[in-house]
Design an enzyme around this catalytic site. Structure first.
Site, PDB file in Angstrom:
ATOM      1  N   ALA A   1       1.079   3.833   7.223  1.00  0.00           N
ATOM      2  CA  ALA A   1       1.244   5.167   7.776  1.00  0.00           C
ATOM      3  C   ALA A   1       0.440   5.985   8.137  1.00  0.00           C
ATOM      4  O   ALA A   1       0.184   7.199   8.414  1.00  0.00           O
ATOM      5  CB  ALA A   1       2.050   5.930   6.591  1.00  0.00           C
TER       6      ALA A   1
ATOM      7  N   ASN B   1       0.662  -1.111   0.043  1.00  0.00           N
ATOM      8  CA  ASN B   1       0.100  -0.032  -0.078  1.00  0.00           C
ATOM      9  C   ASN B   1       0.773   1.240  -0.010  1.00  0.00           C
ATOM     10  O   ASN B   1       1.053   1.956  -1.003  1.00  0.00           O
ATOM     11  CB  ASN B   1      -0.867  -0.174   1.272  1.00  0.00           C
ATOM     12  CG  ASN B   1      -2.023   1.137   1.159  1.00  0.00           C
ATOM     13  OD1 ASN B   1      -1.809   2.115   0.129  1.00  0.00           O
ATOM     14  ND2 ASN B   1      -2.774   1.198   2.194  1.00  0.00           N
ATOM     15  N   ASP B   2       1.334   1.477   1.151  1.00  0.00           N
ATOM     16  CA  ASP B   2       2.082   2.843   1.082  1.00  0.00           C
ATOM     17  C   ASP B   2       3.283   2.942   0.338  1.00  0.00           C
ATOM     18  O   ASP B   2       3.469   4.146  -0.173  1.00  0.00           O
ATOM     19  CB  ASP B   2       2.947   3.080   2.551  1.00  0.00           C
ATOM     20  CG  ASP B   2       1.639   3.339   3.615  1.00  0.00           C
ATOM     21  OD1 ASP B   2       0.445   3.969   3.161  1.00  0.00           O
ATOM     22  OD2 ASP B   2       1.717   2.909   4.721  1.00  0.00           O
ATOM     23  N   VAL B   3       3.884   1.769  -0.088  1.00  0.00           N
ATOM     24  CA  VAL B   3       4.947   1.821  -1.029  1.00  0.00           C
ATOM     25  C   VAL B   3       4.729   2.135  -2.357  1.00  0.00           C
ATOM     26  O   VAL B   3       5.380   2.334  -3.108  1.00  0.00           O
ATOM     27  CB  VAL B   3       5.843   0.531  -1.109  1.00  0.00           C
ATOM     28  CG1 VAL B   3       6.188   0.295   0.418  1.00  0.00           C
ATOM     29  CG2 VAL B   3       5.034  -0.559  -1.383  1.00  0.00           C
TER      30      VAL B   3
END
Lengths: 464, 102
Positions: free
Chosen positions: A434, A393-395
């Site tokens: 995050a 997700n965040d990456v």
């Protein structure tokens, strides 16, 4: 055995350990490297037996305990699933730490066995080395236990923070230094025990504020600590093999921590001070506007992929949780049969430890030359037809490149949005670790596939 | 004046840190997990200290207060040595290249 000969043989085993790490520069040489490591260990243990030269009844017990530990270790090594590798490594680090503490205690109680002087009259340098070895070992032990519990899910992965936390840690560290100084002047065994107890406490305190997704840094850091603990004991025992190994492991863990921090664009201290992800919750919820999201099913996904000529797979921790790596490989096999080019893109901090995704893909028989690191593959997204994001997700969040206000701004991300279309397998729209929304969900060319990663992948394969 | 042997050990230590630095940077990122498990295995060479501690008992006394810690450390280190090397081997055996015929 003469002291000189054994010193040379310890050096040989140290060199073999260097070669063991050197072998890991490529998968072809790695197996040979591991063999060097094993030979190095056999030499070190044999030399120790020969130089102690005491083959009394104690020796039999040494072999018995060696066999008990060895068979336990072998059993674990064969039974552990690859998805549990982070827990295993954290658990193993705790053992090294505790072993260092035990050796230091033993040397403190009976220094004459180690040629360090007599109880209450230990050589100053040895005492300092012993105290360092014991303290770092104890920190490694309790820190790794907490990391293990967090990874295993026994303890919540959420950061635990309280007021004055950093001040308390700083005070305890200073206390350790003061205790070490007092220990040197008084040689009091009580001080030694207090020193170890406080070190256990520090290990515990420095790991609890660190959140689940920062585990790659924590594990690498504990890896490093276990090395420094071994080196400390190596100085006490005046043993070259231990000193070399401790230095190797210490710097290895430090480098891995650095790589992981860089993968998140955060400083090491920022990670260690912890609490990331917990504080951002409120700001994340405030601007939660309802934006339209396109969602689809396995059929749509299969259609898109069938008409693609190249597909890039982006795996993340979610793939490990869903144990979807085998299902994924089957899907890719079907794609390849249709002459579709498939490659894998791995972000440095994907998963819960360095290289976690690579091991899982290797386990699922994905050839390692189809798996690429961020820098190698990031330019290819623009030319690819479909990006298949599974459990990451965040990456993939483009916000890291566009919004300086975002907590992940500046973090290197995979340019997934440049693909013609993006398939995003996820259980829900919830934000990632995050605590921020992923812009990618709302892009024109993104199709969300709300399902369990494994189930969805299997369904797509059926529809291909 | 004679040089303290400690300085020699310190030299080995410092140089090994540099060796480790360069060797580990050359490790391919895809093998970072095996790197961690193998470093874990080799750091268990601390077992040499455990063996010395375990055999430190005076004649006839196998389990003295100091040797018990040695025996405990032997178990811990042995778990690590066998577990670490074997799990590394298991992982490395999985890394395969693409077959040519595909």
């Amino acid at each position: 055995m003469s002291a000189n000969l054994s010193a040379i043989l310890y050096l040989v085993s140290g060199v073999l350990f260097i070669l063991a790490l050197r072998g890991l520069s490529s998968p072809e040489t790695s197996r040979q490297g591991n063999l060097f490591g094993i030979i190095g260990m056999v030499i070190a243990v044999t030399v120790t037996f020969l130089s102690v030269g005491n083959f009394s009844s104690g020796f039999v017990y040494v072999l018995i305990f060696l066999a008990i530990g060895g068979s336990l270790g072998a059993f674990i090594a064969y039974r552990i699933p690859m998805t549990a590798m982070p827990e295993l490594v954290a658990g193993f680090h705790s053992l090294v730490g505790l072993a260092a503490v035990f050796v230091a205690i033993s040397a403190f109680i009976n220094p004459s066995a180690f040629n360090l002087g007599t109880p209450g009259n230990i050589k100053l340098a040895s005492l300092i080395e012993m105290a360092i070895g014991a303290a770092v070992g104890a920190i490694t032990f309790s820190g790794s236990v907490i990391a293990f519990l967090k990874l295993q899910g026994i303890m919540s992965g959420a950061p635990i923070t309280f007021k004055g936390q950093h001040l308390l840690n700083a005070l305890l560290l200073i206390l350790i230094i003061i205790l070490t100084i007092y220990l040197c002047s008084t040689q009091s065994s009580n001080l030694f025990w207090i020193l170890i107890a406080i070190s256990f406490l520090i290990g515990f305190l420095i790991i609890i504020p660190i959140g689940g997704a920062d585990m790659p840094v924590v594990i690498s850091m504990l890896n490093s600590y276990s090395g420094w603990a071994a080196a400390g004991i190596g100085f006490t025992l005046e043993n070259t093999a231990l000193i070399i190994t401790g230095a190797l492991v210490g710097s290895s863990g430090a480098i891995l921590s650095y790589i992981m921090c860089k993968g998140m664009n955060r400083s090491f201290f920022n990670v260690i001070l912890g609490g990331f992800g917990a504080t951002d919750q409120t700001s994340g919820n405030q601007n939660k506007e309802q934006r339209p999201v396109k969602s689809g099913n396995a059929d749509d996904a299969a259609f898109l992929m069938k008409n693609a000529s190249s597909v890039i797979i982006v795996p993340g921790y979610g793939m490990a949780v869903a144990q979807a790596q085998h299902a994924l490989r089957e899907m890719v096999d079907t794609l390849k049969k249709n002459d579709i080019k498939v490659s894998y893109a791995i972000h440095p901090v994907a998963g819960r430890m360095p290289g976690h995704m690579n091991v899982l893909l290797a386990e699922a028989n994905v050839p390692y030359d189809e798996v690429f690191e961020l820098e190698e593959i990031n330019n290819d997204f623009a030319n690819a037809d479909v990006a298949f994001v599974i459990g990451a997700n965040d990456v993939t969040n483009p916000v890291a490149k566009t919004d300086p206000q975002s907590p992940i701004y500046g973090m290197p991300v995979l340019d997934v949005e440049k693909c013609k279309s993006v398939l995003f397998v996820k259980r829900s729209l919830s934000p990632g670790y995050a605590g921020i929304d992923n812009d990618l969900f709302y892009k024109e060319n993104t199709l969300m596939l709300f399902a369990d990663a494994k189930k969805m992948t299997e369904d797509i394969t059926k529809n291909l | 004046m004679e040089i303290d042997p400690f300085i020699f050990r310190l030299s080995i230590f410092i140089l090994s840190i540099f060796v480790g630095y360069y060797v580990v940077w050359s490790v391919t990122p895809s093998l970072h997990t095996p790197l961690m498990s193998v470093t874990n295995a080799i750091s268990s060479v601390i077992i040499v200290g455990a063996i010395i501690a375990a055999l430190s008992g005076s004649d006839g006394v196998v389990f003295s207060s100091s040797s018990i810690y040695g025996f405990l450390a032997i178990i811990l280190a042995a778990v690590n040595i066998f577990g670490g090397f074997l799990v590394t081997q298991r992982m490395l055996a999985m890394y395969k290249k693409k077959k040519k015929d595909k």
